[in-house]
Design a protein around this motif. Structure first.
Motif, mmCIF file in Angstrom:
data_model
loop_
_atom_site.group_PDB
_atom_site.id
_atom_site.type_symbol
_atom_site.label_atom_id
_atom_site.label_comp_id
_atom_site.label_asym_id
_atom_site.label_seq_id
_atom_site.Cartn_x
_atom_site.Cartn_y
_atom_site.Cartn_z
ATOM 1 N N GLY A 95 0.595 -1.215 0.207
ATOM 2 C CA GLY A 95 -0.199 -0.121 0.195
ATOM 3 C C GLY A 95 0.796 0.869 0.070
ATOM 4 O O GLY A 95 0.035 2.313 -0.746
ATOM 5 N N ILE A 96 2.222 1.165 0.863
ATOM 6 C CA ILE A 96 2.429 2.204 1.270
ATOM 7 C C ILE A 96 3.729 2.595 -0.529
ATOM 8 O O ILE A 96 3.239 3.824 -0.933
ATOM 9 C CB ILE A 96 3.928 2.070 2.076
ATOM 10 N N GLU A 97 3.962 1.279 -1.626
ATOM 11 C CA GLU A 97 5.041 1.233 -2.392
ATOM 12 C C GLU A 97 3.515 1.616 -3.530
ATOM 13 O O GLU A 97 3.953 3.147 -4.520
ATOM 14 C CB GLU A 97 5.311 0.958 -2.877
ATOM 15 N N ALA A 98 2.253 2.296 -3.062
ATOM 16 C CA ALA A 98 1.315 1.931 -4.500
ATOM 17 C C ALA A 98 1.150 4.229 -4.094
ATOM 18 O O ALA A 98 0.996 4.118 -5.031
ATOM 19 C CB ALA A 98 -0.395 1.817 -4.240
ATOM 20 N N LEU A 99 1.763 4.183 -3.106
ATOM 21 C CA LEU A 99 1.648 6.080 -2.778
ATOM 22 C C LEU A 99 2.580 6.935 -4.181
ATOM 23 O O LEU A 99 1.891 8.176 -4.084
ATOM 24 C CB LEU A 99 1.861 5.499 -1.859
ATOM 25 N N GLY A 100 3.735 5.717 -4.153
ATOM 26 C CA GLY A 100 4.682 6.630 -5.499
ATOM 27 C C GLY A 100 5.546 7.563 -5.382
ATOM 28 O O GLY A 100 5.084 7.643 -3.332
ATOM 29 N N THR A 101 5.190 8.919 -5.404
ATOM 30 C CA THR A 101 6.347 9.769 -5.017
ATOM 31 C C THR A 101 5.296 10.801 -4.089
ATOM 32 O O THR A 101 4.300 10.689 -4.581
ATOM 33 C CB THR A 101 6.573 10.663 -6.764
ATOM 34 N N ARG A 102 6.729 11.387 -3.059
ATOM 35 C CA ARG A 102 5.461 12.735 -2.030
ATOM 36 C C ARG A 102 5.289 12.868 -2.710
ATOM 37 O O ARG A 102 5.842 14.119 -3.383
ATOM 38 C CB ARG A 102 5.914 12.214 -0.525
ATOM 39 N N ASP A 103 4.235 14.005 -2.252
ATOM 40 C CA ASP A 103 3.984 14.678 -2.885
ATOM 41 C C ASP A 103 3.122 15.872 -1.370
ATOM 42 O O ASP A 103 2.005 15.802 -0.915
ATOM 43 C CB ASP A 103 2.555 14.948 -3.830
ATOM 44 N N PRO A 104 3.632 17.031 -1.788
ATOM 45 C CA PRO A 104 3.204 17.770 0.468
ATOM 46 C C PRO A 104 1.574 17.993 -0.088
ATOM 47 O O PRO A 104 0.799 18.513 1.102
ATOM 48 C CB PRO A 104 4.336 18.920 0.569
ATOM 49 N N GLU A 105 0.949 18.428 -1.118
ATOM 50 C CA GLU A 105 -0.276 18.671 -1.510
ATOM 51 C C GLU A 105 -1.039 17.695 -1.392
ATOM 52 O O GLU A 105 -2.527 18.543 -1.566
ATOM 53 C CB GLU A 105 -0.338 20.256 -2.885
#
Lengths: 461, 271
Positions: A95-105
Motif C-alpha cells: 500500500g505504501i509503495e502504491a502511493l508513489g512519489t510524495r506530494d505535500p499538497e
C-alpha cells in the motif's frame, strides 16, 4: 632404461600439473563467498538533533527510514510478538509503495500514508509512544486506555464518565458539566472538604499543587496530603529561587508540606497521583528519600546494547538511599492514589511507595508508561528513545521510552499499568454532588486512603 | 552464512557482500599452500631432501599450547551508526590441545580442541566513557588445519610452517561487566558484573569459520616447540535470524600462542 613411471612418479606428475593451475584456482577462490560477510545499511542519525534524513522522494523511502528507526530504537521488542515489526513491513509495504512519489499538497495521499503508519504502530506497548506529523498525532496506549472506558467505569455507570471526560477532568479544561474547569475538583472539593492548615493551594510556572492536613479524630494527629499536576517540583523551585519570597508560591507551599510531614503528629501520608502526567525522575527522590530508613529497591531498568531488537544491556536496579529522614520515617503508612491518567513518573512513584514498609496503592489501574524517556541532553548518544525522521517538506516525530522498567520481581507494567492494592472506582455522581460541583461531594478514593491510614493508626501493624 | 530473511532485497537482508577485505588473507594462505606443495615435490637427487613423498613413521603428535587472543566483533557497518559510541576489541586468552598427524615431512593434518575467549567492549565516548560494557565470551573451537612446513637450508631442527583450514565452535558461556545509567540522581551509574543468560530467541551458540596461521617450530628429539600467530575468521552470526535487517555479530579473532608437541612413538633423533 628408466621406466616412465617410477614409484611416486604418478603423484609427481599430478602435483606438477597442480602447480600450473594453483594460482588460477586461488583466484577462483577469491570470488567465492566462502569467506565474505554481510553488510547492513542502517540509518545514521544526526548526532545533535536525533534526526534521520530521508534519501529519496517516495513514501516508501520515508516509511523505510521510519521502520528502521523504530526497529533499532524501540526498547520493548521482548514483550511484543515475535517478528511483529517485520510482519507490519510485509503487510503495509504494497500500500505504501502504491502511493508513489510524495506530494505535500496531496492531502488524500498523506492521510492514507499516516493511516498506514498508525496501523503499523497500533500494537506497540510503549505507553509513551507517540507518532506526530503536522496535525496528526497517534498514541497506541491512549487508544488502549480509551478502550477501558467503553461502557463506563464506575459502578453507577455515569454516562458523563467517558475517556474524554477523564482526560478533561484531570488535565483539560472542562468535564461534561459546563463551566466546570480542570483541577477545580482539588480546589472546590478536596481542599475545602478534606484539608486543613495553612498554605494549601498554589499554582506557578505551569505546576498546580495542593497540600494540607487531614485530622484523625480517634488518636489525634494528622495525615499529610500532597497533590501535584506533574513532576516538575525541582524545576519550579529553581525558577522561583530568583523571585521575591512572597512570589515563591510553590516553594512556600512545599515548605509547609514538609513542616506537616516532619511533625511528630503526622501519622500518615497521601500522595495524590491521579491525573499526574509525570516528568523528571529526580522529583521521585525529592519526595521519597526523606521517608526512608534504608535503601529502597523497587524496580529494574535496562536499555539497548546493540542495534538488534533483542540486544539488551543487563538489568540495573532502580534504587536510592535515605536523605534527611523525617522523624517517623519507615513507620507511618504511605498511600498513593492512582487512576487511569497516572502516567510515567505518576506510576513510578506509586511503585516506589509500594516498596515502602507500609506503602499502599488505592484507586484504579494506571496508564502503563513506566519506561523512562531520554531527554535531549543525550543526543543520539544512547541506543534508543525518541527520534525524528526528516525530509525537505516535513517530518515524523517519534516520542518513545529510552529504557525498559520492570518491577522488583521483573513484572512488566508497560502497556498494562500498575494495579492498585485496593480498587476503588471513581464516582462522578458522588464527586460532583449530583452536579452541584461543590464541597458537598465525596471523593471515594481519597476517603478510602484516609480510612486505610486511620485504621493503621488505631491498630498499627 | 547467516543472512536475515526479508522481502525487501533492495535494502535489507541479502546484504551486500564485501569480498575484498575478507578474502585477501585467505587467498594468500590458500595460494601459499598450493604453491608450497608442488614446489616441495622433488624427484630423486633433488637439492632439498626435505620435500619428499616418504610417509613419516610415527606420525602422531600431541601437545598443548596457550597464549593471548584478541577479538573484534564484526557488525556489518552497524558499529558506526552511533557516532558517540565506540566499539573496541577485547583481550583474552587461548589454550588448546593440538593433535597432529604428520603425513610427509612437510605436510600434516592438525586437529585441535581450543578453549578461547572472544571478547569485545564498547563505551559511550560522548558521555565520558560511561556507560560501557565488556563482554567476555568463552568458546570451545575445533579447528581442522592443513599444516605445511619448510626447513630452511642449513638450519637443523628449525621449521617454518603455515596452517590453513576451518573450524567449528561452541559458544559455551558469556560474562558481562560494565556500567549503565540508572534513573536515580544519587546513584546515576550502576556497575554490574555477572554471567549472561542466553536468550534462545536470539543467541546462536554454534560458530563456524576459517582459520589460518603462520609460525615457527624447533624440533628436538621427540619434541617440537613452536610459536604461532593465528587468525580465526568467523563466518556465522552469533545471533539467530530473528528479524529483518539484523546487523550481524561475527567474531574476528587473532591469537599469538606457543606450545609444545610430543611424539610419543619417537625414539631419539631430533629432526
Amino acid at each position: 632404461m628408466r621406466h616412465p613411471y617410477q614409484p611416486g612418479e604418478k603423484w609427481r606428475r599430478k602435483i606438477k600439473k597442480l602447480n600450473r593451475w594453483g594460482y588460477l584456482l586461488s583466484c577462483v577462490l577469491a570470488v567465492l563467498p566462502v569467506s565474505c560477510r554481510p553488510v547492513v545499511n542502517l540509518p545514521v542519525a544526526d548526532n545533535a538533533v536525533r534526526s534521520y534524513y530521508v534519501n529519496g522522494g517516495t513514501y516508501r523511502d520515508i516509511a523505510l527510514t521510519f521502520w528502521d528507526g523504530i526497529s533499532i530504537n524501540y526498547v520493548f521488542w521482548d514483550i511484543e510478538p515475535d517478528r511483529l515489526w517485520d510482519t507490519m513491513w510485509d503487510d503495509y509495504l504494497p500500500g505504501i509503495e502504491a502511493l508513489g512519489t510524495r506530494d505535500p499538497e496531496d492531502t488524500a495521499k498523506n492521510s492514507r500514508f499516516m493511516g498506514y503508519l498508525r496501523e503499523m504502530i497500533a500494537p506497540l506497548h510503549d505507553g509513551h509512544f507517540t507518532l506526530s506529523s503536522g496535525n496528526y498525532q497517534f498514541a497506541p496506549q491512549r487508544d488502549r486506555v480509551r478502550a477501558r472506558f467503553s461502557g463506563g467505569i464506575t459502578d453507577d455507570a455515569n454516562p458523563e464518565l467517558t475517556f474524554s471526560s477523564l482526560v478533561n477532568d484531570w488535565t483539560g479544561d472542562s468535564i461534561g458539566f459546563p463551566g466546570y474547569k480542570k483541577w477545580n475538583f482539588v480546589k472546590d472539593l478536596i481542599n475545602p472538604r478534606y484539608l486543613s492548615g495553612e498554605g494549601r493551594i498554589a499554582s506557578n510556572h505551569g505546576l498546580r499543587i495542593a497540600q494540607g492536613k487531614v485530622g484523625i479524630p480517634e488518636t489525634g494527629g494528622h495525615i499529610t496530603y500532597l497533590y501535584f499536576s506533574g513532576f516538575m517540583l525541582n524545576e519550579v523551585i529553581k525558577k522561583e529561587s530568583t523571585a521575591a519570597p512572597n512570589n515563591r508560591l510553590v516553594t512556600n507551599l512545599l515548605n509547609t508540606f514538609w513542616q506537616n510531614l516532619r511533625s511528630r503528629e503526622c501519622k500518615g501520608l497521601i500522595f495524590d497521583m491521579r491525573g499526574n502526567i509525570g516528568g523528571a525522575t529526580a522529583d521521585i527522590e525529592y519526595l521519597l528519600r526523606p521517608l526512608l530508613t534504608e535503601d529502597i529497591y523497587f524496580a529494574n531498568l535496562r536499555t539497548k546494547k546493540g542495534e538488534g531488537r533483542l540486544n539488551y544491556t543487563p538489568w540495573v536496579p532502580y534504587t536510592f538511599s535515605p536523605r534527611d529522614p523525617i522523624p517517623n520515617a519507615g513507620s507511618i503508612p504511605v498511600v498513593a492514589l492512582i487512576n487511569d491518567y497516572s502516567i510515567s513518573c505518576g506510576e513510578l512513584l506509586p511503585l516506589a511507595v509500594r516498596a515502602l514498609p507500609k506503602g499502599y496503592l488505592i484507586g484504579t489501574t494506571t496508564w502503563g508508561a513506566t519506561g523512562p524517556r531520554i531527554g535531549n541532553d543525550y543526543p543520539n548518544a544512547l541506543n534508543d528513545g525518541s527520534f525524528t525522521v526528516r525530509w525537505n517538506t516535513g517530518s515524523l516525530n517519534v516520542v518513545q521510552a529510552g529504557y525498559q522498567t520492570r518491577g522488583k520481581n521483573f513484572e512488566n507494567y508497560e502497556g498494562i499499568g500498575v494495579e492498585p492494592d485496593l480498587r476503588v472506582p471513581f464516582s462522578w455522581k458522588e464527586f460532583t454532588n449530583n452536579g452541584a460541583c461543590d464541597a458537598g461531594g465525596i471523593d471515594a478514593q481519597l476517603e478510602a486512603a484516609i480510612n486505610h491510614i486511620r485504621a493503621d493508626t488505631v491498630h498499627p501493624n | 552464512m547467516t543472512t536475515a530473511i526479508t522481502a525487501d532485497t533492495a535494502r535489507t537482508t541479502d546484504a551486500k557482500k564485501n569480498p575484498v577485505n575478507s578474502c585477501c588473507f585467505f587467498v594468500f594462505c590458500i595460494a601459499l599452500i598450493l604453491k608450497a606443495a608442488p614446489m616441495g615435490a622433488q624427484t630423486e637427487g633433488s637439492r632439498n631432501p626435505w620435500f619428499n613423498l616418504k610417509l613419516v613413521e610415527q606420525p602422531w603428535y600431541i601437545g598443548i599450547y596457550g597464549g593471548y587472543a584478541n577479538n573484534t566483533i564484526y557488525q556489518g557497518g552497524a558499529e558506526n551508526s552511533r557516532p558517540g559510541k565506540i566499539w573496541k576489541n577485547g583481550h583474552g586468552f587461548v589454550a588448546a590441545i593440538p593433535a597432529r598427524f604428520q603425513i610427509f615431512n612437510w605436510l600434516a593434518l592438525q586437529m585441535e580442541t581450543v578453549f578461547i575467549t572472544k571478547n569485545y567492549q564498547y563505551y559511550y565516548h560522548s558521555l565520558g566513557n560511561k556507560p560501557y560494557n565488556e563482554t567476555i565470551n568463552f568458546f570451545v573451537d575445533f579447528p581442522v588445519l592443513i599444516n605445511l612446513s619448510v626447513r630452511p637450508m642449513g638450519m637443523t631442527g628449525l621449521r617454518l610452517f603455515v596452517n590453513g583450514g576451518a573450524f567449528l565452535g561452541l559458544w559455551a558461556a558469556s560474562y558481562e561487566r560494565g556500567a549503565n545509567h540508572t534513573a536515580a540522581s544519587d546513584k546515576p551509574i550502576y556497575r554490574y558484573a555477572g554471567w549472561y543468560q542466553f536468550d534462545k530467541r536470539r543467541d546462536n551458540r554454534f560458530e563456524y569459520g576459517l582459520a589460518a596461521g603462520i609460525g615457527v617450530q624447533y624440533d628436538i628429539r621427540r619434541f617440537g616447540i613452536f610459536a604461532e600467530w593465528r587468525y580465526y575468521h568467523g563466518l556465522s552470526d552469533l545471533q539467530k535470524a530473528y528479524q529483518y535487517n539484523l546487523p550481524p555479530q561475527m567474531n574476528s579473532t587473532w591469537s599469538v600462542q606457543c606450545g609444545i608437541l610430543i611424539n610419543p612413538g619417537k625414539n631419539g633423533g631430533g629432526k
